[in-house]
Motif scaffolding. Structure first.
Motif, PDB file in Angstrom:
ATOM      1  N   CYS A  14       9.800   2.247  -0.608  1.00 27.88           N
ATOM      2  CA  CYS A  14       8.618   1.421  -0.889  1.00 27.88           C
ATOM      3  C   CYS A  14       8.483   1.138  -2.379  1.00 27.88           C
ATOM      4  CB  CYS A  14       7.359   2.105  -0.366  1.00 27.88           C
ATOM      5  SG  CYS A  14       7.182   2.054   1.416  1.00 27.88           S
ATOM      6  N   ARG A  15       8.752   2.135  -3.228  1.00 25.47           N
ATOM      7  CA  ARG A  15       8.700   1.912  -4.685  1.00 25.47           C
ATOM      8  C   ARG A  15       9.687   0.814  -5.084  1.00 25.47           C
ATOM      9  NH1 ARG A  15       7.614   7.462  -4.845  1.00 25.47           N
ATOM     10  NH2 ARG A  15       9.813   8.050  -4.892  1.00 25.47           N
ATOM     11  N   ARG A  16      10.869   0.868  -4.532  1.00 28.67           N
ATOM     12  CA  ARG A  16      11.882  -0.138  -4.863  1.00 28.67           C
ATOM     13  C   ARG A  16      11.456  -1.523  -4.394  1.00 28.67           C
ATOM     14  NH1 ARG A  16      16.975   3.751  -3.124  1.00 28.67           N
ATOM     15  NH2 ARG A  16      16.595   5.253  -4.786  1.00 28.67           N
ATOM     16  N   MET A  17      10.928  -1.611  -3.180  1.00 29.78           N
ATOM     17  CA  MET A  17      10.489  -2.909  -2.664  1.00 29.78           C
ATOM     18  C   MET A  17       9.344  -3.477  -3.495  1.00 29.78           C
ATOM     19  SD  MET A  17      10.811  -2.624   1.494  1.00 29.78           S
ATOM     20  CE  MET A  17       9.893  -1.093   1.692  1.00 29.78           C
ATOM     21  N   LEU A  18       8.416  -2.605  -3.908  1.00 22.86           N
ATOM     22  CA  LEU A  18       7.290  -3.074  -4.714  1.00 22.86           C
ATOM     23  C   LEU A  18       7.762  -3.595  -6.064  1.00 22.86           C
ATOM     24  CD1 LEU A  18       4.298  -3.549  -5.100  1.00 22.86           C
ATOM     25  CD2 LEU A  18       4.092  -1.156  -5.852  1.00 22.86           C
ATOM     26  N   ILE A  19       8.672  -2.886  -6.714  1.00 24.35           N
ATOM     27  CA  ILE A  19       9.189  -3.343  -8.013  1.00 24.35           C
ATOM     28  C   ILE A  19       9.893  -4.689  -7.871  1.00 24.35           C
ATOM     29  CG2 ILE A  19      10.953  -2.875  -9.780  1.00 24.35           C
ATOM     30  CD1 ILE A  19       8.387  -1.359 -10.303  1.00 24.35           C
ATOM     31  N   VAL A  20      10.695  -4.856  -6.824  1.00 19.59           N
ATOM     32  CA  VAL A  20      11.379  -6.138  -6.609  1.00 19.59           C
ATOM     33  C   VAL A  20      10.345  -7.252  -6.420  1.00 19.59           C
ATOM     34  CG1 VAL A  20      12.878  -7.434  -5.046  1.00 19.59           C
ATOM     35  CG2 VAL A  20      13.479  -5.115  -5.686  1.00 19.59           C
ATOM     36  N   HIS A  21       9.340  -6.976  -5.603  1.00 15.57           N
ATOM     37  CA  HIS A  21       8.286  -7.970  -5.384  1.00 15.57           C
ATOM     38  C   HIS A  21       7.602  -8.335  -6.703  1.00 15.57           C
ATOM     39  CE1 HIS A  21       4.836 -10.065  -3.773  1.00 15.57           C
ATOM     40  NE2 HIS A  21       4.089  -9.261  -4.498  1.00 15.57           N
ATOM     41  N   VAL A  87       8.722  -7.779   3.133  1.00 17.19           N
ATOM     42  CA  VAL A  87       8.036  -7.088   2.038  1.00 17.19           C
ATOM     43  C   VAL A  87       6.691  -7.757   1.779  1.00 17.19           C
ATOM     44  CG1 VAL A  87       8.120  -6.551  -0.433  1.00 17.19           C
ATOM     45  CG2 VAL A  87      10.149  -6.206   0.986  1.00 17.19           C
ATOM     46  N   ARG A  88       6.660  -9.071   1.729  1.00 16.68           N
ATOM     47  CA  ARG A  88       5.393  -9.777   1.488  1.00 16.68           C
ATOM     48  C   ARG A  88       4.383  -9.506   2.594  1.00 16.68           C
ATOM     49  NH1 ARG A  88       7.668 -15.561  -0.692  1.00 16.68           N
ATOM     50  NH2 ARG A  88       8.130 -14.836  -2.800  1.00 16.68           N
ATOM     51  N   GLU A  89       4.839  -9.520   3.826  1.00 13.86           N
ATOM     52  CA  GLU A  89       3.940  -9.282   4.958  1.00 13.86           C
ATOM     53  C   GLU A  89       3.427  -7.844   4.995  1.00 13.86           C
ATOM     54  OE1 GLU A  89       6.261 -10.440   8.337  1.00 13.86           O
ATOM     55  OE2 GLU A  89       6.112 -12.581   7.856  1.00 13.86           O
ATOM     56  N   GLN A  90       4.247  -6.915   4.560  1.00 17.46           N
ATOM     57  CA  GLN A  90       3.885  -5.493   4.615  1.00 17.46           C
ATOM     58  C   GLN A  90       3.358  -4.962   3.285  1.00 17.46           C
ATOM     59  OE1 GLN A  90       3.780  -4.331   7.585  1.00 17.46           O
ATOM     60  NE2 GLN A  90       4.841  -6.134   8.351  1.00 17.46           N
ATOM     61  N   LEU A  91       3.123  -5.829   2.325  1.00 19.59           N
ATOM     62  CA  LEU A  91       2.693  -5.396   1.003  1.00 19.59           C
ATOM     63  C   LEU A  91       1.458  -4.494   1.022  1.00 19.59           C
ATOM     64  CD1 LEU A  91       3.746  -5.643  -1.846  1.00 19.59           C
ATOM     65  CD2 LEU A  91       2.319  -7.647  -2.145  1.00 19.59           C
ATOM     66  N   PRO A  92       0.430  -4.803   1.795  1.00 20.20           N
ATOM     67  CA  PRO A  92      -0.721  -3.890   1.833  1.00 20.20           C
ATOM     68  C   PRO A  92      -0.336  -2.478   2.300  1.00 20.20           C
ATOM     69  CG  PRO A  92      -1.321  -6.013   2.764  1.00 20.20           C
ATOM     70  CD  PRO A  92       0.172  -6.032   2.572  1.00 20.20           C
TER      71      PRO A  92
END
Length: 106
Positions: A14-21, A87-92
Motif C-alpha cells: 500500500c505504501r508503494r501504491m500510494l507513493i506511485v499515485h 489504485v485510484r478506486e481503492q485509494l480511500p
C-alpha cells in the motif's frame, strides 16, 4: 472493498501504491511534497522510491532542477505491475490501512 478485504491489504505494498499515485497526481512531486502528503519521514519516502518500486517494474525518474542534488522532482514513467485504475478506486482503503488522514489528490 469490504472491511474484510481491506484487512488483507499489505501495508508495504500500500505504501508503494500510494507513493506511485502521489508522484503522478502531485504537481512537481519532490521529497518534501511526498513527506507532507503522507506524514512519513524522508528516508521512508526515499527507500520506497529507490528500493521498493523497481521490484514492481515501476519506473520513476528524477528531473534535476537547480544546482543542489535535491533540487527537482519525480516523474512517473511506468506504473509497472500496479493497476492505476484499481489504485485510484481503492485509494480511500489504502489510506485507511496506512493511517494517512491528509487529503490525497485523486
Amino acid at each position: 472493498m469490504n472491511p474484510e478485504q481491506e484487512k488483507q491489504l499489505n501495508p508495504t505494498i500500500c505504501r508503494r501504491m500510494l507513493i506511485v499515485h502521489l508522484i503522478e497526481a502531485l504537481p512537481r512531486p519532490n521529497n518534501p511534497a511526498l513527506e507532507e502528503a503522507t506524514g512519513w519521514p524522508r528516508r521512508t519516502v526515499q527507500d520506497i522510491i529507490a528500493k521498493g518500486l523497481p521490484g514492481h517494474g515501476t519506473r520513476v525518474e528524477f528531473v534535476q532542477q537547480g544546482v543542489r542534488n535535491n533540487d527537482g522532482y519525480y516523474v512517473l514513467k511506468d506504473w509497472g505491475s500496479f493497476d492505476r485504475q484499481w489504485v485510484r478506486e481503492q485509494l480511500p482503503a489504502i489510506c485507511r490501512v496506512l493511517g494517512v488522514s491528509s487529503p490525497v489528490p485523486e
